[in-house]
Design an enzyme around this catalytic site. Structure first.
Site, PDB file in Angstrom:
ATOM      1  N   ASP A  81       0.577  -1.295  -0.417  1.00 59.06           N
ATOM      2  CA  ASP A  81      -0.326  -0.147  -0.396  1.00 59.06           C
ATOM      3  C   ASP A  81       0.767   1.030   0.546  1.00 59.06           C
ATOM      4  O   ASP A  81       1.843   1.444   1.070  1.00 59.06           O
ATOM      5  CB  ASP A  81      -1.065   0.265   1.152  1.00 59.06           C
ATOM      6  CG  ASP A  81      -2.184   1.206   1.168  1.00 59.06           C
ATOM      7  OD1 ASP A  81      -2.431   1.722  -0.102  1.00 59.06           O
ATOM      8  OD2 ASP A  81      -2.431   1.236   2.463  1.00 59.06           O
ATOM      9  N   HIS A  82       0.650   2.244  -0.855  1.00 55.00           N
ATOM     10  CA  HIS A  82       1.175   3.586  -0.493  1.00 55.00           C
ATOM     11  C   HIS A  82       2.575   3.578  -0.746  1.00 55.00           C
ATOM     12  O   HIS A  82       3.592   4.100  -0.450  1.00 55.00           O
ATOM     13  CB  HIS A  82       1.039   4.479   0.472  1.00 55.00           C
ATOM     14  CG  HIS A  82      -0.052   4.492   0.494  1.00 55.00           C
ATOM     15  ND1 HIS A  82      -0.626   5.646  -0.135  1.00 55.00           N
ATOM     16  CD2 HIS A  82      -1.325   4.689   1.092  1.00 55.00           C
ATOM     17  CE1 HIS A  82      -2.129   6.145   0.120  1.00 55.00           C
ATOM     18  NE2 HIS A  82      -2.488   5.354   0.435  1.00 55.00           N
ATOM     19  N   HIS A 206      -9.444   4.830  -1.426  1.00 52.62           N
ATOM     20  CA  HIS A 206      -8.564   5.168   0.325  1.00 52.62           C
ATOM     21  C   HIS A 206      -9.470   5.484   1.321  1.00 52.62           C
ATOM     22  O   HIS A 206     -10.881   6.401   1.120  1.00 52.62           O
ATOM     23  CB  HIS A 206      -7.025   5.548  -0.036  1.00 52.62           C
ATOM     24  CG  HIS A 206      -6.785   4.357  -0.757  1.00 52.62           C
ATOM     25  ND1 HIS A 206      -5.628   4.090   0.097  1.00 52.62           N
ATOM     26  CD2 HIS A 206      -6.791   3.745  -2.144  1.00 52.62           C
ATOM     27  CE1 HIS A 206      -4.543   3.276  -1.338  1.00 52.62           C
ATOM     28  NE2 HIS A 206      -5.924   3.609  -2.473  1.00 52.62           N
ATOM     29  N   ASN A 228     -10.077   0.534   0.973  1.00 51.83           N
ATOM     30  CA  ASN A 228      -9.043   0.325   2.490  1.00 51.83           C
ATOM     31  C   ASN A 228     -10.067   0.454   3.191  1.00 51.83           C
ATOM     32  O   ASN A 228     -10.264   1.681   3.776  1.00 51.83           O
ATOM     33  CB  ASN A 228      -8.114   1.338   1.416  1.00 51.83           C
ATOM     34  CG  ASN A 228      -7.446   0.683   0.793  1.00 51.83           C
ATOM     35  OD1 ASN A 228      -8.124  -0.040   0.311  1.00 51.83           O
ATOM     36  ND2 ASN A 228      -6.466   1.052   0.177  1.00 51.83           N
ATOM     37  N   VAL A 229      -9.593   0.196   4.493  1.00 51.74           N
ATOM     38  CA  VAL A 229      -9.717   0.324   6.251  1.00 51.74           C
ATOM     39  C   VAL A 229      -8.692   0.276   7.772  1.00 51.74           C
ATOM     40  O   VAL A 229      -7.685  -0.456   7.108  1.00 51.74           O
ATOM     41  CB  VAL A 229     -10.841  -0.781   6.187  1.00 51.74           C
ATOM     42  CG1 VAL A 229     -10.946  -0.432   7.950  1.00 51.74           C
ATOM     43  CG2 VAL A 229     -12.161  -0.652   5.615  1.00 51.74           C
ATOM     44  N   THR A 231      -7.710   2.671   9.852  1.00 54.03           N
ATOM     45  CA  THR A 231      -8.010   3.659  10.801  1.00 54.03           C
ATOM     46  C   THR A 231      -8.887   3.003  12.070  1.00 54.03           C
ATOM     47  O   THR A 231      -8.866   2.791  13.489  1.00 54.03           O
ATOM     48  CB  THR A 231      -8.694   5.057  11.101  1.00 54.03           C
ATOM     49  OG1 THR A 231      -8.009   5.552  10.004  1.00 54.03           O
ATOM     50  CG2 THR A 231      -9.069   5.874  12.197  1.00 54.03           C
TER      51      THR A 231
HETATM   52  P1  13P Z   1      -8.422   4.706   6.617  1.00 53.11           P
HETATM   53  O1  13P Z   1      -7.268   4.695   7.555  1.00 53.11           O
HETATM   54  O2  13P Z   1      -8.568   6.084   6.385  1.00 53.11           O
HETATM   55  O3  13P Z   1      -9.449   3.726   6.737  1.00 53.11           O
HETATM   56  O4  13P Z   1      -7.611   4.492   5.422  1.00 53.11           O
HETATM   57  C1  13P Z   1      -6.819   3.298   5.018  1.00 53.11           C
HETATM   58  C2  13P Z   1      -5.944   3.796   3.374  1.00 53.11           C
HETATM   59  O5  13P Z   1      -6.939   4.609   3.255  1.00 53.11           O
HETATM   60  C3  13P Z   1      -4.772   2.657   3.345  1.00 53.11           C
HETATM   61  O6  13P Z   1      -4.464   3.092   2.185  1.00 53.11           O
END
Ligand code: 13P
Length: 283
Positions: A81-82, A206, A228-229, A231
């Site tokens: 991711d990223h 995201h 994507n989750v 938080t």
């Molecule tokens: P959140 O932490 O807002 O769920 O986003 C996660 C995310 O997009 C990771 O790429």
């Protein structure tokens, strides 16, 4: 079983559901996510976030995921991711990631195209899928180091971006943001509809945490095939951690007990997000 994002998202786009992606940074999280996803037969993305990678030891997670994935029957996408560095992407492909996200959202359109294209070429011999971002999804990163403003994705740029890069999926900015929202988000569903019509590849959202369910459902109906989750997982595990820390009386409690509690809190998020995505029973 390990799958590419391309395979999983093709089915999601055709049948109009989404596949949830969960960031994980510990073995107990890998197991908590996979066990619950298997129980509810939901395909999942297990996402390793480059911002939290320790360069010397991060090989550990792909090694664990690769060795356990074949014991699960659900489709599992092992996703980076990223990523912004080509050497990290190359190393992740060597470690067997079946999907990588290149994040060129801070670059100009042409630079983003050029770099993303390079990543697509890098991933091709491995058979791995590539996700890219157009526009900028802001908010807080996982370290809460700074707050970045969103730049919405422009519908007029989508077709050329997808065509010139050869990506498999596209992360879009439609009012979504990473981290905890200071006020409720308002996703621009009309914009999303336009982006989806212009995109040959499935769209990704995201910042899936903290968004009201009705907005998430509208987003999935209008083209979001993966969200994507992270938080929401952090909040759920931390809340449970505080509750059980208060309840535990022993000074030497058995780890199996409290780790199982944390995995249950995590699993509840996995199941709720898979249900919201329409992904239950799809794996
Ligand atoms: P959140 O932490 O807002 O769920 O986003 C996660 C995310 O997009 C990771 O790429």
């Amino acid at each position: 079983m390990l799958c590419t994002a391309k395979e999983v998202l093709k089915d999601a786009r055709e049948k109009r559901y989404a596949v949830p992606g969960f960031n994980c940074v510990a073995d107990v999280m890998i197991r908590g996510i996979l066990d619950r996803a298997e129980q509810c037969r939901a395909p999942v993305f297990l996402m390793i976030y480059t911002g939290e990678i320790d360069e010397k030891t991060w090989w550990y997670y792909p090694t664990v995921i690769r060795s356990v994935a074949s014991r699960y029957t659900i489709p599992i996408v092992m996703h980076l991711d990223h990523a912004t560095e080509l050497n990290v992407i190359r190393a992740s492909l060597d470690h067997g990631f079946t999907s990588v996200m290149y994040d060129g959202s801070s670059l100009s359109f042409d630079e983003n195209v050029a770099m993303t294209r390079k990543v697509v070429e890098l991933a091709a011999p491995y058979g791995a899928s590539v996700e890219a971002e157009l526009g900028l999804v802001g908010g807080f990163d996982a370290m809460e180091s700074e707050h970045v403003a969103n730049i919405l994705t422009q519908p007029g740029e989508v077709e050329a971006f997808v065509e010139r890069t050869g990506i498999d999926s596209l992360a879009v900015s439609v009012g979504n943001a990473h981290g905890t929202y200071q006020q409720l988000p308002q996703l621009d569903i009309a914009l999303l509809k336009e982006l989806n019509a212009a995109s040959k590849v499935p769209l990704v959202l995201h910042g899936g945490s903290g968004t009201p369910d009705d907005q998430m459902r509208a987003a999935i109906e209008n083209g979001i095939c993966k969200f994507n989750v992270y938080t929401d997982i952090r909040v759920a595990m931390w809340s449970r951690f505080k509750e059980i820390a208060d309840e535990i009386r022993r000074s030497d409690p058995l780890p199996s007990g409290y780790i199982a509690q944390l995995q249950e809190a995590l699993g509840n998020i996995v199941e709720a997000k898979a249900a919201l995505a329409g992904a239950l029973g799809r794996g």
